[in-house]
Design a protein around this motif. Sequence first.
Motif, mmCIF file in Angstrom:
data_model
loop_
_atom_site.group_PDB
_atom_site.id
_atom_site.type_symbol
_atom_site.label_atom_id
_atom_site.label_comp_id
_atom_site.label_asym_id
_atom_site.label_seq_id
_atom_site.Cartn_x
_atom_site.Cartn_y
_atom_site.Cartn_z
ATOM 1 N N ASP A 147 42.704 -1.103 49.998
ATOM 2 C CA ASP A 147 42.265 0.932 49.483
ATOM 3 C C ASP A 147 42.708 2.011 50.694
ATOM 4 O O ASP A 147 42.670 2.998 50.028
ATOM 5 C CB ASP A 147 40.434 1.080 49.700
ATOM 6 C CG ASP A 147 39.905 -0.157 49.334
ATOM 7 O OD1 ASP A 147 40.331 -0.884 48.135
ATOM 8 O OD2 ASP A 147 38.750 -0.879 49.146
ATOM 9 N N GLN A 148 43.071 1.709 51.353
ATOM 10 C CA GLN A 148 43.736 2.934 51.912
ATOM 11 C C GLN A 148 44.950 3.360 51.437
ATOM 12 O O GLN A 148 45.623 5.028 51.237
ATOM 13 C CB GLN A 148 43.715 2.827 53.723
ATOM 14 C CG GLN A 148 43.958 4.338 54.216
ATOM 15 C CD GLN A 148 43.070 5.435 54.071
ATOM 16 O OE1 GLN A 148 41.993 5.321 54.566
ATOM 17 N NE2 GLN A 148 43.829 6.642 54.098
ATOM 18 N N ILE A 153 48.253 7.235 48.791
ATOM 19 C CA ILE A 153 49.572 7.010 47.659
ATOM 20 C C ILE A 153 50.760 8.272 47.158
ATOM 21 O O ILE A 153 51.387 8.040 47.347
ATOM 22 C CB ILE A 153 49.386 6.002 46.397
ATOM 23 C CG1 ILE A 153 50.870 5.420 45.460
ATOM 24 C CG2 ILE A 153 48.608 6.694 45.125
ATOM 25 C CD1 ILE A 153 49.820 4.439 44.362
ATOM 26 N N PHE A 154 50.060 9.199 47.052
ATOM 27 C CA PHE A 154 50.912 10.276 47.040
ATOM 28 C C PHE A 154 51.429 10.803 48.533
ATOM 29 O O PHE A 154 51.784 12.378 47.704
ATOM 30 C CB PHE A 154 49.770 11.283 46.538
ATOM 31 C CG PHE A 154 49.280 11.003 45.289
ATOM 32 C CD1 PHE A 154 49.909 11.019 43.474
ATOM 33 C CD2 PHE A 154 47.956 10.755 45.302
ATOM 34 C CE1 PHE A 154 49.451 10.532 42.896
ATOM 35 C CE2 PHE A 154 47.253 10.070 43.377
ATOM 36 C CZ PHE A 154 48.363 10.273 42.034
ATOM 37 N N PHE A 164 52.865 0.624 54.212
ATOM 38 C CA PHE A 164 52.452 -0.018 52.696
ATOM 39 C C PHE A 164 53.507 -1.397 53.075
ATOM 40 O O PHE A 164 53.426 -2.217 53.092
ATOM 41 C CB PHE A 164 53.377 0.425 51.708
ATOM 42 C CG PHE A 164 52.348 1.684 50.528
ATOM 43 C CD1 PHE A 164 51.546 0.667 50.049
ATOM 44 C CD2 PHE A 164 53.479 2.891 50.430
ATOM 45 C CE1 PHE A 164 50.922 1.364 49.385
ATOM 46 C CE2 PHE A 164 52.135 3.653 50.083
ATOM 47 C CZ PHE A 164 51.050 2.379 49.184
ATOM 48 N N SER A 165 54.525 -1.493 53.591
ATOM 49 C CA SER A 165 55.511 -2.834 54.128
ATOM 50 C C SER A 165 54.327 -3.509 54.844
ATOM 51 O O SER A 165 54.743 -4.921 54.905
ATOM 52 C CB SER A 165 56.730 -1.969 55.159
ATOM 53 O OG SER A 165 57.743 -1.032 54.706
ATOM 54 N N TYR A 229 51.279 -0.200 43.784
ATOM 55 C CA TYR A 229 51.231 1.101 44.526
ATOM 56 C C TYR A 229 52.640 1.433 45.392
ATOM 57 O O TYR A 229 52.648 2.371 45.592
ATOM 58 C CB TYR A 229 50.731 0.493 46.222
ATOM 59 C CG TYR A 229 48.848 0.805 45.671
ATOM 60 C CD1 TYR A 229 48.234 1.403 44.137
ATOM 61 C CD2 TYR A 229 47.916 0.397 46.840
ATOM 62 C CE1 TYR A 229 46.912 1.358 44.152
ATOM 63 C CE2 TYR A 229 46.545 0.729 46.079
ATOM 64 C CZ TYR A 229 45.649 1.048 44.701
ATOM 65 O OH TYR A 229 44.987 1.062 44.458
ATOM 66 N N GLU A 230 53.249 0.307 45.885
ATOM 67 C CA GLU A 230 54.359 0.649 46.172
ATOM 68 C C GLU A 230 55.285 0.611 45.289
ATOM 69 O O GLU A 230 56.726 2.145 45.947
ATOM 70 C CB GLU A 230 55.221 -0.436 46.330
ATOM 71 C CG GLU A 230 56.616 -0.646 47.501
ATOM 72 C CD GLU A 230 57.030 -1.996 48.501
ATOM 73 O OE1 GLU A 230 57.444 -1.629 49.076
ATOM 74 O OE2 GLU A 230 56.802 -3.267 47.496
ATOM 75 N N GLU A 231 55.599 1.059 44.289
ATOM 76 C CA GLU A 231 56.087 0.925 42.978
ATOM 77 C C GLU A 231 55.843 2.611 43.241
ATOM 78 O O GLU A 231 56.878 3.047 42.607
ATOM 79 C CB GLU A 231 56.451 0.238 41.926
ATOM 80 C CG GLU A 231 56.958 -0.986 41.484
ATOM 81 C CD GLU A 231 56.663 -2.594 40.817
ATOM 82 O OE1 GLU A 231 56.214 -0.989 40.117
ATOM 83 O OE2 GLU A 231 57.070 -3.073 40.770
ATOM 84 N N THR A 232 54.710 2.947 42.510
ATOM 85 C CA THR A 232 53.754 4.267 42.474
ATOM 86 C C THR A 232 54.654 5.195 43.349
ATOM 87 O O THR A 232 55.410 6.383 43.187
ATOM 88 C CB THR A 232 52.678 4.179 42.181
ATOM 89 O OG1 THR A 232 52.372 3.679 41.355
ATOM 90 C CG2 THR A 232 52.372 5.890 42.127
ATOM 91 N N ASN A 233 54.192 4.812 44.547
ATOM 92 C CA ASN A 233 55.409 5.307 46.001
ATOM 93 C C ASN A 233 56.029 5.252 46.539
ATOM 94 O O ASN A 233 56.996 7.129 46.123
ATOM 95 C CB ASN A 233 54.704 4.817 47.533
ATOM 96 C CG ASN A 233 54.721 5.715 48.378
ATOM 97 O OD1 ASN A 233 55.432 5.534 49.220
ATOM 98 N ND2 ASN A 233 53.562 6.374 48.423
#
Length: 305
Positions: A147-148, A153-154, A164-165, A229-233
């Motif tokens: 959630d965090q 993410i931006f 993320f890792s 999330y990782e792809e978006t980031n």
Amino acid sequence: MSLKIIHTKNLTWHDIIKPDDADLQYMKDHFPFHPLDYEDVITPSTRPKIDEYDNYHFIILLFPYLKKDSEEIKPTEVDFFVGSDYLVTIHDGEMKTLNNLVSNAAAYDNVRNQHMQQTSGFLLFSILELLFKRSFPILDHINRSLDQAGRDIFQADFKTLKRFSTLKKNIIIYRRIMKMHKFVLSKLARSKHGYLQFQYSKNYFQNLIEYAENIWDVLSSDKETAESYEETNQSLAAHRMSDILRTLTIFSVIIFILTLFINVMLFAETTTSLAEFPGLLPLTILGMFVLTFALLWLFKRRKWL
């Protein structure tokens, strides 16, 4: 020796933390275990397993352990020898849930009566149920981190990428830990050995299977979310890098033109232009400094520095 022995009328529980040579010799003197089982005990395992013999079961299960300092998940191993009137547990002592159960069973009659008045299979179930339940708070920790991550993410900075890792690594490790649990528990539920039987034993072991399935389903969903999330980031980071390169290109061209203009004036064959416009060179140099500071200010404002 790190051996604790807890007795009831019909059952004995041997708990060993980080077995040494004396512990292994004690086991060899008191139990007819296969030599390969001892090799598995002293060698860290990377996957759960269950071996069924004529008069006992040898089980290896892995459970998640959350390191609070780094918030990373690592597997911790628990080995079980289950026989007609005994249970042997072997572990590294890192799980407080298991340590507390051993201490309370040794100290309090009501705890022993609750867990050790039936078969060794029921004691095994009681331990596994506690270990599965202690796994859910770690799963909740992953979901809170997810959630965090969604809120951050931006922010395409190093801390966010590291978060993320770590999150993705924890999910992968947790999934690897849980992958074989359903297989092991299903074999226990289907076993015909009397020491694994107790009232409603199939239903109880089925509950453990459902625990494992629920954890696996949540982890599968978390894995998909973390990857999204990782792809978006990463897309945002790539777009941000493109903006930086575009800005650098613009300022590089401006500085190049100004530098070229100064060099032309300094190395021109005549100095007529400088004589006619004595303030031109200082103004040009001042313009270069202004552009440089403007560039630094822009990078600082956009948090590129």
